[in-house]
Design an enzyme around this catalytic site. Structure first.
Site, mmCIF file in Angstrom:
data_model
loop_
_atom_site.group_PDB
_atom_site.id
_atom_site.type_symbol
_atom_site.label_atom_id
_atom_site.label_comp_id
_atom_site.label_asym_id
_atom_site.label_seq_id
_atom_site.Cartn_x
_atom_site.Cartn_y
_atom_site.Cartn_z
ATOM 1 N N ASP A 1 0.825 -1.210 0.000
ATOM 2 C CA ASP A 1 0.000 0.000 0.000
ATOM 3 C C ASP A 1 0.863 1.267 0.000
ATOM 4 O OD1 ASP A 1 -2.365 1.411 -0.032
ATOM 5 O OD2 ASP A 1 -2.713 1.241 2.134
ATOM 6 N N ASN B 1 1.270 3.458 -2.846
ATOM 7 C CA ASN B 1 1.837 3.873 -4.139
ATOM 8 C C ASN B 1 1.396 5.293 -4.506
ATOM 9 O OD1 ASN B 1 2.798 1.299 -4.290
ATOM 10 N ND2 ASN B 1 1.440 0.628 -5.943
ATOM 11 N N GLY B 2 0.117 5.573 -4.268
ATOM 12 C CA GLY B 2 -0.442 6.886 -4.623
ATOM 13 C C GLY B 2 0.207 7.997 -3.813
ATOM 14 N N SER C 1 -7.697 -5.341 -5.296
ATOM 15 C CA SER C 1 -8.796 -5.906 -4.499
ATOM 16 C C SER C 1 -10.107 -5.819 -5.259
ATOM 17 C CB SER C 1 -8.918 -5.145 -3.176
ATOM 18 O OG SER C 1 -9.504 -3.877 -3.387
ATOM 19 N N THR C 2 -11.108 -6.570 -4.766
ATOM 20 C CA THR C 2 -12.433 -6.508 -5.403
ATOM 21 C C THR C 2 -13.028 -5.108 -5.243
ATOM 22 O OG1 THR C 2 -13.269 -7.504 -3.353
ATOM 23 C CG2 THR C 2 -13.061 -8.963 -5.238
ATOM 24 N N ASN D 1 -11.086 -2.308 -5.463
ATOM 25 C CA ASN D 1 -10.275 -1.338 -6.208
ATOM 26 C C ASN D 1 -10.919 -0.913 -7.539
ATOM 27 O OD1 ASN D 1 -7.096 -2.646 -5.023
ATOM 28 N ND2 ASN D 1 -8.211 -0.862 -4.314
ATOM 29 N N ARG E 1 -11.982 2.810 -8.202
ATOM 30 C CA ARG E 1 -11.041 3.879 -8.583
ATOM 31 C C ARG E 1 -11.332 4.405 -9.990
ATOM 32 N NH1 ARG E 1 -5.349 2.569 -5.699
ATOM 33 N NH2 ARG E 1 -6.242 1.944 -3.716
ATOM 34 N N ARG F 1 2.181 -4.918 6.034
ATOM 35 C CA ARG F 1 1.462 -3.863 5.323
ATOM 36 C C ARG F 1 2.272 -2.580 5.384
ATOM 37 N NH1 ARG F 1 -4.827 -2.430 4.494
ATOM 38 N NH2 ARG F 1 -4.507 -0.645 3.124
ATOM 39 N N ARG G 1 -4.798 -2.108 8.766
ATOM 40 C CA ARG G 1 -6.034 -2.854 8.526
ATOM 41 C C ARG G 1 -5.786 -3.886 7.442
ATOM 42 N NH1 ARG G 1 -7.476 2.631 6.924
ATOM 43 N NH2 ARG G 1 -7.051 2.899 4.702
HETATM 44 C C1 IPE Z 1 -5.419 -2.651 -0.274
HETATM 45 O O1 IPE Z 1 -5.100 -1.320 -0.391
HETATM 46 C C2 IPE Z 1 -5.411 -3.293 -1.628
HETATM 47 C C3 IPE Z 1 -4.101 -3.466 -2.257
HETATM 48 C C4 IPE Z 1 -2.966 -3.165 -1.736
HETATM 49 C C5 IPE Z 1 -4.158 -4.042 -3.570
HETATM 50 P P1 IPE Z 1 -6.207 -0.186 -0.522
HETATM 51 O O2 IPE Z 1 -5.473 1.091 -0.672
HETATM 52 O O3 IPE Z 1 -7.185 -0.527 -1.573
HETATM 53 O O4 IPE Z 1 -6.960 -0.271 0.887
HETATM 54 P P2 IPE Z 1 -7.755 0.836 1.694
HETATM 55 O O5 IPE Z 1 -8.785 1.411 0.776
HETATM 56 O O6 IPE Z 1 -6.768 1.868 2.141
HETATM 57 O O7 IPE Z 1 -8.325 0.105 2.870
HETATM 58 C C1 IPE Z 2 -1.508 0.334 -3.372
HETATM 59 O O1 IPE Z 2 -1.286 1.699 -3.399
HETATM 60 C C2 IPE Z 2 -1.731 -0.247 -4.749
HETATM 61 C C3 IPE Z 2 -3.104 -0.695 -4.998
HETATM 62 C C4 IPE Z 2 -4.105 -0.629 -4.163
HETATM 63 C C5 IPE Z 2 -3.346 -1.265 -6.290
HETATM 64 P P1 IPE Z 2 -2.476 2.720 -3.406
HETATM 65 O O2 IPE Z 2 -2.863 3.005 -4.812
HETATM 66 O O3 IPE Z 2 -3.602 2.254 -2.541
HETATM 67 O O4 IPE Z 2 -1.805 4.007 -2.788
HETATM 68 P P2 IPE Z 2 -2.409 4.980 -1.685
HETATM 69 O O5 IPE Z 2 -2.856 4.106 -0.548
HETATM 70 O O6 IPE Z 2 -3.549 5.694 -2.324
HETATM 71 O O7 IPE Z 2 -1.285 5.883 -1.316
HETATM 72 MG MG MG Z 3 -4.055 2.444 -0.588
#
Ligand code: IPE
Ligand code: IPE
Ligand code: MG
Length: 243
Positions: A23, A25-26, A68-69, A71, A74, A191, A197
């Protein structure tokens, strides 16, 4: 002077199965003034390094949460980019993991994925199935609740058609209908990004897993962090409800 702590890992007490919620990346990208997609791309590179290192250390299984299911909520552009990255990862697995001897498997609801990805999954799984190194499970369109629901549906169907007696519905009958059939439960779940979580990851399988969290975002995760996670894991006492 630059000094880095060396974590002495006990090779006889390695976690057999490590699961990773990759988690942040964004947020990694935003801090650098980059689009979120740049974070996903950097994250995919880190994943290659970490899988190679786990294989080198002698970890038997690594399961990574890639999509995830939930995701799908987005923006389409981000979902498309992630699907493209995953397709590339599967396609190039042979090249990227050359000599790495990795077995690749995909866990999740495949029918929700594009035809192209579904076909590539079959190709990559077949191509790597006889390898003898680490088993890498990519959780893709994966949700713990979806997985359990799917297993229950499957059970009901087998009871209805007489393949299974309702008296034989037990934990084993459920386990054998999960995507993780034949894979031991994760010993250690890592994580990144500071969130603490599960986000619908391995809900059934995590019953006695050890959790390890770091504030680092996934693209900043390094081999040293992996070693620290294993080192900390080895200091814990697992009791599984016993004494
Ligand atoms: C969990 O991360 C899913 C993956 C890492 C693929 P999310 O970024 O989707 O989870 P939440 O929304 O913060 O709980
Ligand atoms: C995890 O990084 C990658 C995926 C869920 C695919 P995020 O894209 O959730 O990055 P944040 O949590 O928004 O920083
Ligand atoms: Mg995330």
């Amino acid at each position: 002077m630059f000094w880095r702590k060396q974590y002495q890992i006990d090779m006889f007490r390695l976690p057999r199965h490590i699961a990773v919620i990759m988690d942040g990346n964004g947020r990694w990208a935003r801090r650098r003034g980059l689009p979120r997609t740049a974070g996903h791309s950097a994250g995919a590179d880190v994943l290659k390094t970490i899988v190679k290192e786990c294989n080198r250390i002698g970890i038997s299984y690594i399961t990574v949460y890639a999509f995830s299911t939930e995701n799908w909520k987005r923006p389409k552009e981000e979902v498309d980019y992630l699907m493209g990255l995953l397709l590339d990862y599967l396609r190039n697995a042979e090249k990227n993991l050359a000599g790495e001897n990795v077995v690749i498997r995909v866990l999740g609801a495949r029918d929700g994925l594009s035809q192209e990805i579904q076909e590539q999954i079959i190709k990559t799984e077949n191509f790597t199935k006889d390898n003898t190194g680490i088993v890498m499970n990519i959780a893709l369109n994966y949700g713990g609740r979806e997985e359990i629901t799917n297993a229950v549906k499957n059970l009901i169907n087998d009871v209805k058609t007489g393949k299974l007696e309702s008296a034989d519905v037990n934990e084993e009958a459920i386990c054998s209908r999960l995507y993780t059939e034949n894979i031991p439960d994760p010993d250690l779940i890592i994580r990144t990004s500071g969130e603490q979580r599960l986000s619908n990851f391995l809900l059934w399988q995590c019953a006695y897993s050890e959790f390890w969290f770091t504030n680092k975002n996934w693209p900043s995760f390094r081999i040293q962090d992996l070693k620290k996670a294993i080192y900390d894991y080895q200091k814990r006492t697992r009791r599984f409800g016993g004494v």
